[in-house]
Design a protein around this motif. Structure first.
Motif, PDB file in Angstrom:
ATOM      1  N   LEU A 155       0.848  -1.209   0.000  1.00  0.00           N
ATOM      2  CA  LEU A 155       0.000   0.000   0.000  1.00  0.00           C
ATOM      3  C   LEU A 155       0.875   1.249   0.000  1.00  0.00           C
ATOM      4  O   LEU A 155       0.598   2.213  -0.732  1.00  0.00           O
ATOM      5  CB  LEU A 155      -0.916  -0.004   1.228  1.00  0.00           C
ATOM      6  CG  LEU A 155      -2.108  -0.954   1.153  1.00  0.00           C
ATOM      7  CD1 LEU A 155      -2.761  -1.098   2.521  1.00  0.00           C
ATOM      8  CD2 LEU A 155      -3.125  -0.477   0.115  1.00  0.00           C
ATOM      9  N   MET A 156       1.936   1.215   0.782  1.00  0.00           N
ATOM     10  CA  MET A 156       2.861   2.352   0.828  1.00  0.00           C
ATOM     11  C   MET A 156       3.504   2.580  -0.536  1.00  0.00           C
ATOM     12  O   MET A 156       3.616   3.712  -1.009  1.00  0.00           O
ATOM     13  CB  MET A 156       3.931   2.096   1.884  1.00  0.00           C
ATOM     14  CG  MET A 156       4.863   3.246   2.138  1.00  0.00           C
ATOM     15  SD  MET A 156       4.101   4.484   3.151  1.00  0.00           S
ATOM     16  CE  MET A 156       4.222   3.706   4.760  1.00  0.00           C
ATOM     17  N   ALA A 157       3.910   1.489  -1.165  1.00  0.00           N
ATOM     18  CA  ALA A 157       4.538   1.614  -2.488  1.00  0.00           C
ATOM     19  C   ALA A 157       3.555   2.211  -3.493  1.00  0.00           C
ATOM     20  O   ALA A 157       3.929   3.053  -4.317  1.00  0.00           O
ATOM     21  CB  ALA A 157       5.015   0.230  -2.960  1.00  0.00           C
ATOM     22  N   LEU A 158       2.312   1.792  -3.421  1.00  0.00           N
ATOM     23  CA  LEU A 158       1.310   2.325  -4.349  1.00  0.00           C
ATOM     24  C   LEU A 158       1.057   3.806  -4.089  1.00  0.00           C
ATOM     25  O   LEU A 158       0.855   4.591  -5.018  1.00  0.00           O
ATOM     26  CB  LEU A 158      -0.001   1.557  -4.195  1.00  0.00           C
ATOM     27  CG  LEU A 158      -0.001   0.128  -4.783  1.00  0.00           C
ATOM     28  CD1 LEU A 158      -1.157  -0.685  -4.207  1.00  0.00           C
ATOM     29  CD2 LEU A 158      -0.075   0.164  -6.306  1.00  0.00           C
ATOM     30  N   GLN A 159       1.111   4.194  -2.822  1.00  0.00           N
ATOM     31  CA  GLN A 159       0.847   5.587  -2.472  1.00  0.00           C
ATOM     32  C   GLN A 159       1.981   6.500  -2.872  1.00  0.00           C
ATOM     33  O   GLN A 159       1.765   7.650  -3.230  1.00  0.00           O
ATOM     34  CB  GLN A 159       0.603   5.708  -0.958  1.00  0.00           C
ATOM     35  CG  GLN A 159      -0.780   5.287  -0.553  1.00  0.00           C
ATOM     36  CD  GLN A 159      -0.870   4.939   0.942  1.00  0.00           C
ATOM     37  OE1 GLN A 159       0.140   4.913   1.642  1.00  0.00           O
ATOM     38  NE2 GLN A 159      -2.061   4.656   1.399  1.00  0.00           N
ATOM     39  N   THR A 160       3.206   6.009  -2.785  1.00  0.00           N
ATOM     40  CA  THR A 160       4.359   6.897  -2.917  1.00  0.00           C
ATOM     41  C   THR A 160       5.066   6.810  -4.260  1.00  0.00           C
ATOM     42  O   THR A 160       5.827   7.698  -4.611  1.00  0.00           O
ATOM     43  CB  THR A 160       5.401   6.604  -1.822  1.00  0.00           C
ATOM     44  OG1 THR A 160       5.799   5.227  -1.915  1.00  0.00           O
ATOM     45  CG2 THR A 160       4.829   6.867  -0.447  1.00  0.00           C
TER      46      THR A 160
END
Ligand code: BEZ
Length: 165
Positions: A155-160
């Motif tokens: 999720l973090m990778a998708l957000q950033t």
């Protein structure tokens, strides 16, 4: 050789386990359209996969959808009966689709196969973000547990990253 960012998902025969009948199809047919998160586990029902890896994706399905993820797919080197039983028991069907790669052919084609003692050759634990069949990010879990390949990290990778919606 391990698949890399920018590589296209190979076409390998697999069984797709979902809400309906299990179907014979190919990896590129399942993973090759839209934005897909594909994570793989060493085994259905094995402790870390069962209590941490899969539940993280099931619990966060709404967040993945909000970030433009069209589907989440879990791969396992297990036969489709075991895979389906695990999916049902985990209340994952309708949220996560499952690739039964019973003979490890997809794991081999991706270069993401690992020997797990008596369990034999299985998928290495990993997660990848795929866009229209091309690997945009790959997170291989090199240490014990679920960190870089887990739902919060993806999720973090998708957000950033550039692949954010
Ligand atoms: C697990 O905890 O998920 C696991 C344990 C042994 C081998 C493979 C996976």
């Amino acid at each position: 050789m391990t698949i890399q960012r920018g590589d296209r998902i190979p076409s390998v025969p697999i069984k797709l386990v979902g809400t309906g009948d299990t179907v014979d199809t190919t990896s590129d047919a399942v993973l090759g359209t839209g934005r897909v998160v594909f994570f793989a586990v060493p085994g259905a029902f094995t402790p870390t996969c069962d209590t941490s890896h899969l539940p993280g994706f099931v619990a966060n399905i709404a967040k993945f959808r909000a970030l433009g993820v069209d589907k989440i797919v879990c791969g396992a080197v297990n036969d489709h009966h075991v895979t389906k039983a695990w999916a049902e028991r985990s209340e994952a069907l309708g949220k996560v689709e499952f690739i039964s790669d019973a003979h490890g052919n997809l794991a081999e084609a991706l270069g993401l196969v690992k020997q797990f003692g008596d369990l034999g050759k299985r998928f290495a634990r990993f997660a990848m973000i795929i866009e229209n069949g091309v690997v945009r990010d790959l997170f291989v879990q090199d240490v014990a547990g679920v960190t870089v390949s887990g739902a919060p990290a993806i999720l973090m990778a998708l957000q950033t990253s550039q692949v954010s919606a």
